[in-house]
Design an enzyme around this catalytic site. Structure first.
Site: not given
Ligand code: PLP
Length: 346
Positions: A82-84, A86
């Site tokens: 759930q990388s912001n 990325c």
């Protein structure tokens, strides 16, 4: 300090607001010893560009400008499922007409779901070109180099951005933020006693420290760890702040006491919910209508609440909380933040 000598792309056409939080401050004070707590304000970096932006937007202004200067056609970066970081890197790539590829580290085993909501949905919507999923503890740097080598074999050129965009170039984004805030405080006639910011891959915290030291801003910064306690976190932040100071050519050693962080709020594990995070997310949403996220800002605000209840701030002390964004991941944890899911005691 003169940042104009560094190439920069502009993704936010305004200074993010600094807003008072009177209802939140009153609700917090009511739960503090003696019924008194800090006067909390928020630097709205959740309103940064590449909407919904966050702290990565500021770092990418300098990183993407560097990628373009080097003739790259593809941005390569890494993060959790759930990388912001990325998501925002992908948004910048789309804006610039570049392709984008990720290495996703499955830090919590089994957590990668190719049909997940939140940021993962945004990856698909904005057209990520390639995702390589690796297990926790894998050599992420080597995996990104592999993606870059595959591009070279196709006659293309990748630009590798480290996790969280936290290197010296990325840290310049938070030097720029320090200068933006300095100007705002002056214009608003406001003096803050303390700055509270999240501390993860450390570009935000370290960049701010470098910006404060370089501009002689004498306000203590407290980092709230989102994945490490101070013994592990502070050396990382020191290293980042020094790298940024060196890139700026400040010719100084960052003082050890300029880097302070607190732990105890991120447990049991990075990205895994705890009850203090849920309280913080609900409290700010219900008093001020501002969403926090479960992975970062919810735990960081839980740190502010915890410090206030422990009597760390003097009554009425003016504290500026840097809201670093993260809105989309809230949708991947809806039941949890409503108190309907699984969460452990901190
Ligand atoms: C990445 C991130 C952070 C942590 O910032 P670092 O520069 O990695 O220390 C905090 N909040 C949000 C919402 C983030 O996405």
């Amino acid at each position: 300090m003169d940042l104009s000598r560094f190439p920069r792309r502009r993704y936010t056409p305004f200074a993010t607001p600094i807003e008072p939080m009177p209802r939140f401050s009153a609700a917090l004070a009511a739960t503090c010893p003696g019924g008194e707590g800090p006067d909390v304000w928020i630097k709205r970096d959740d309103m940064l560009g590449l909407f919904p932006g966050g702290n990565k937007t500021r770092k990418l202004e300098f990183l993407v400008a560097d990628a373009l200067a080097q003739g790259a056609d593809t941005l390569i970066t890494c993060g959790a499922p759930q990388s912001n970081h990325c998501r925002i890197t992908l948004a910048a790539a789309a804006r610039e007409g570049l392709k984008c590829q990720f290495v996703i580290e499955e830090r919590v085993p089994g957590s990668y779901n190719p049909r997940a909501s939140g940021n993962h949905f945004m990856f698909r919507l904005m057209g990520v070109e390639r995702i390589m999923v690796v297990p926790a503890g894998a050599d992420i740097g080597a995996a990104m180099e592999q993606l870059a080598a595959d591009l070279v074999a196709q006659g293309r050129r990748g630009y590798v951005i480290p996790g969280g965009g936290s290197n010296a170039v990325g840290g310049l984004g938070y030097v720029a933020c320090a200068q933006e805030m300095q100007e705002q405080w002056f214009e608003m006639g406001l003096r803050f006693d303390r700055i509270l910011v999240g501390s993860g891959s450390s570009g935000t915290h370290g960049g701010l420290v470098a910006g404060f030291v370089g501009n002689r801003i004498d306000i203590p910064i407290v980092g709230v760890g989102v994945s490490r306690d101070p013994e592990q976190q502070e050396p990382l932040v020191m290293k980042e702040a020094q790298a940024v100071a060196d890139l700026l050519g400040l010719g100084l050693q960052v003082p050890r006491d300029a880097v302070r962080s607190v732990g105890g709020y991120w447990q049991p594990k990075y990205s895994v919910p705890n009850v203090r995070m849920i309280e913080a997310v609900q409290m700010l949403a219900r008093t001020e209508g501002i969403p926090l996220d479960p992975v970062y800002t919810g735990k960081i605000m839980a740190g502010l609440i915890g410090l206030a209840r422990a009597g760390e701030f003097s009554p009425g002390e003016r504290v500026l909380f840097v809201h670093t964004g993260g809105l989309p991941s809230l949708h991947a944890y809806e039941g949890v933040v409503l108190g309907e899911g699984e969460a452990v005691a901190p």
